[in-house]
Write an enzyme that holds these catalytic residues in place. Structure first.
Site, PDB file in Angstrom:
ATOM      1  N   HIS A   1       0.875  -1.173   0.000  1.00  0.00           N
ATOM      2  CA  HIS A   1       0.000   0.000   0.000  1.00  0.00           C
ATOM      3  C   HIS A   1       0.915   1.227   0.000  1.00  0.00           C
ATOM      4  CE1 HIS A   1      -3.313  -2.630   1.963  1.00  0.00           C
ATOM      5  NE2 HIS A   1      -3.434  -2.604   0.638  1.00  0.00           N
TER       6      HIS A   1
ATOM      7  N   GLU B   1       1.751   3.420   3.055  1.00  0.00           N
ATOM      8  CA  GLU B   1       2.272   2.760   4.252  1.00  0.00           C
ATOM      9  C   GLU B   1       3.767   2.564   4.044  1.00  0.00           C
ATOM     10  OE1 GLU B   1      -0.204  -0.701   4.750  1.00  0.00           O
ATOM     11  OE2 GLU B   1      -2.040   0.508   4.721  1.00  0.00           O
TER      12      GLU B   1
ATOM     13  N   GLU C   1       2.019  -5.410  10.587  1.00  0.00           N
ATOM     14  CA  GLU C   1       1.584  -4.020  10.738  1.00  0.00           C
ATOM     15  C   GLU C   1       2.536  -3.383  11.739  1.00  0.00           C
ATOM     16  OE1 GLU C   1      -1.098  -2.573   9.257  1.00  0.00           O
ATOM     17  OE2 GLU C   1      -2.103  -4.325   8.363  1.00  0.00           O
TER      18      GLU C   1
END
Length: 707
Positions: free
Chosen positions: A291, A294, A515
């Site tokens: 992404h 990110e 993450e």
């Protein structure tokens, strides 16, 4: 006596060094002692002659002057200019500056300098010899006898005879004629006076800033990694810089397809034999910036590349062991177009830049192999690996970035992988897609125990990810710290067409999604802290590629490796004195082209059964312990060729005393009844538009080839 020449510089020593010095520098059978001062012995890719003379200068000159940190090039008094002109040129700094005593010499950009008058650099800085030192490429100058030259790190100065220049790493200073060399920023300065044996006082100008003299610069002089947001050009340049410094263990390549806007998807490979798969050496990949907005993972992978390179150069034993036993692939940006959009719009929007340039979320763009796998489960068919063979059609045409990753996965025998994201702080493991279609539903995989272990390795080595007291990223949301910093993907929220499950269901690779921060696009000033938080976790996760068991599947007669053999595992770990586990891990891996295989497992006892077409099955029992930072236990399989149906019939007839006409019924089907593989006509096609037939055929071919 012309000891050394190169296209960068030439030094003639015969007239510049006093009589008798050569005997002091290099007496008969002289053995160079290991230096006690900072190492200047990283000579890079120079010739043997260059390395030898650089070593000579460092140690002999330091010994002679009893000033171990002073590295010098000699210039003679102005009155000797006419003699020096005959002796040859003395070359200057890394900006291509040149100067000739009593002459004029031009560099490749046409700039000139006359010793006694002026020397120029391509950066535009000038300095009058005897008054002002030459500038380096950062246009910093210093007056000889008054002020030392400064490095590019902020204009710090030091007075000659009093204070050396400071580096950007903490402002360390030292008195000239003692120790003043900055260890990583390329600081230069001027030594005031040194008495030679038979010479008058001579100004010794330190000019060790040229590429031609980089063997005299500390090993990491210009190699300090800068934590910043690297644009797409910077990213490529940074990866190439690693290859330049560590070419023996690094190789740069691009995936088969560029981004929509034609930006190459650059991958840095790091291994002791880059460019090829080595027998029994597992392959690992980190992917980041899927992404585009990110961005932390993107910078972490650049930092990791630098860390591995520097560790290799400095002889770090752990990194040396890792790179000699593993083939590592780092893809810092899977979505460079999205990164560009996010950056151009300020990097603060939560969604801007997430998609690629066609506004497609790449983590929803992979084939939905979960649906095929769940369909197999519903029909009680235990087949959930290498499912690209069952894929008939897509519901869309994959994006070029997605297609590049698919080909990469299908062509490379990856064992373990991780994919960096941002927006939360948790390690997410398969399955990402729920069985029932519910938005929140724990979806176990056959390797659920191994996946939870892998996720916990990363989370537990991160200072905040597994902290139960840390607050959630968004007030009112759930903090995964209460769960040790890990979550099942579908339990968090169900995702179809994700890359994590595609790895697991199409190949031998296990992948988790990381993450790594609440802030998707933090300021550059926060990146060093992100590196500090993630460095140990990244390294420990890398080592997990060596857990479980590995080996080679061979033909027992020829000794040749058997590719495409199936490795099936059953957990038989003892629970107590009377019970043992009897758990089939119904996710098989296959051997690759040389017959080597890897199976990631947690500690325990396992029965491993290997089958291959045309061979009899073979089972071994192994105990897995997974010692830290060690290679996986090895268990090889030598398979005996299976008799053909005709041979079986003949043998049965002979044993029964029946003639050829009697006949004996034999089973000519699979040799193992436990694992039925569905035929293609049993598979319901996905309700979708057909994929381009040529492309689908190529992908199916890759699936059958299996590396």
């Amino acid at each position: 006596m012309d000891l050394f020449k190169s296209r960068h510089y030439s030094i003639y020593f015969k007239d510049l060094i006093p009589n008798g010095l050569f005997s002091h520098i290099h007496p008969p059978n002289h053995q160079f002692a290991k230096p006690t001062h900072k190492s200047y012995t990283n000579y890079g890719r120079r010739s043997t002659a260059e390395n030898a003379i650089s070593h000579l200068l460092v140690h002999a000159v330091a010994d002679w002057f009893d000033a171990s940190s002073v590295l010098t090039i000699f210039s003679v008094p102005k009155s000797c200019d006419h003699q020096a002109a005959k002796r040859g040129p003395i070359w200057a700094d890394r900006c291509g500056v040149t100067s000739v005593v009593g002459q004029v010499r031009c560099d490749k950009r046409g700039m000139t300098g006359v010793v006694g008058q002026m020397c120029c650099g391509r950066c535009g800085g000038t300095g009058v010899v005897g008054q002002q030192a030459c500038c380096d490429r950062c246009v910093v100058t210093g007056v000889v006898g008054q002020q030392a030259c400064c490095d590019r790190c902020g204009g710090t100065t030091g007075v000659v005879g009093q204070q050396a220049c400071c580096d950007r790493c903490g402002g360390t200073t030292g008195v000239l004629l003692q120790v003043w060399w900055d260890n990583r920023c390329g600081v230069t300065g001027v030594v005031t006076e040194l008495k030679m044996m038979t010479w008058a006082a001579v100004v010794v100008v330190v000019a060790v800033v040229g590429r031609g003299m980089s063997s005299l610069i500390p090993a990491n002089d210009t190699n300090q990694f800068e934590w910043k947001h690297h644009n797409n050009d910077d990213l490529e340049a940074e990866l190439r810089r690693v290859v330049d410094r560590c070419g023996e263990v690094a190789r740069l390549y691009a995936l088969s397809e560029p981004s929509v806007r034609n930006v190459p998807l650059w991958v840095l490979e790091m291994s002791d034999n880059p460019g090829q798969h080595e027998m029994l050496e597992p392959e690992f990949k980190y992917v980041a910036n899927m992404h585009g907005n990110e961005v932390v993972g993107r910078e972490l992978l650049l930092g990791l590349a630098d860390h591995l390179c520097e560790g290799w150069r400095k002889g770090d034993q752990d990194i040396h062991n890792l790179l000699t036993s593993t083939r590592i692939h780092l893809l810092p940006s899977m979505n460079p177009d999205g990164w560009q959009l996010a950056t151009d719009t300020g990097g603060r929007a939560y969604l801007t830049g997430r998609m690629n340039n066609n506004s497609v979320d790449l983590n929803r763009d992979f084939p939905d192999l979960d649906r095929i796998m769940y369909s197999n489960e519903a029909r009680h068919v235990q087949h959930n690996n290498h499912l690209m063979e069952q894929l008939r059609q897509f519901n869309h045409q994959p994006q070029p970035e997605t297609l590049a990753i698919m080909k990469w996965i299908m062509n490379t025998p990856f064992v373990l992988s991780a994919n960096f994201h941002g927006g939360d702080l948790v390690a997410n493991y398969p399955y990402d897609s729920s069985r029932s279609g519910a938005y929140h539903e724990y979806a176990h995989s056959p390797d659920d125990e191994t996946f939870r272990h892998l996720a916990r390795v990363y989370a537990s080595n991160h200072p905040r990810m597994s902290d139960p007291t840390r607050p959630p990223c968004v007030p009112g949301d759930y903090s995964f710290g209460h769960d040790g910093g890990v979550t099942n993907g579908a339990a968090w929220y169900s995702v179809e067409g994700g890359m994590q499950d595609f790895n697991y269901l199409s190949s031998n690779a296990l992948e988790v999604t990381l993450e790594v921060g609440c802030d998707k696009y933090p300021p550059a000033s926060a990146l060093p802290k992100e590196w500090k938080d993630n460095k140990e976790a990244m390294m420990e996760y890398l080592w997990q590629v060596h857990t479980g068991v590995k080996g080679v599947v061979r033909d027992s007669l020829t000794g040749q490796g058997i590719p495409g053999a199936t490795i099936h595992v059953k957990n038989v770990t003892r629970i107590n004195d009377t019970h043992v586990r009897d758990d089939h891990l119904n996710h098989d891996v296959t051997s690759v082209r040389d017959g080597d295989y890897w199976r990631l497992l947690t500690p325990g006892d396992y029965e491993i059964t290997t089958t291959a077409e045309g061979y009899l099955p073979l089972t071994h029992t192994v105990t897995v312990t997974n010692p830290s930072h060690s290679e996986a236990i090895r268990r090889d399989f030598d398979l005996a060729q299976a008799p053909t149906p005709a041979e079986l019939q003949q043998k049965a007839m002979e044993e029964a005393g029946v003639g050829a006409a009697g006949g004996v019924a034999t089973r000519g089907g699979d040799m193992t009844d436990d694992y039925q593989y569905p035929q293609n006509d049993d598979v319901s096609p996905i309700d979708s538009i057909p994929l381009e037939e040529a492309l689908l055929g190529r992908l199916r071919g890759l699936g059958r080839f299996r590396y």
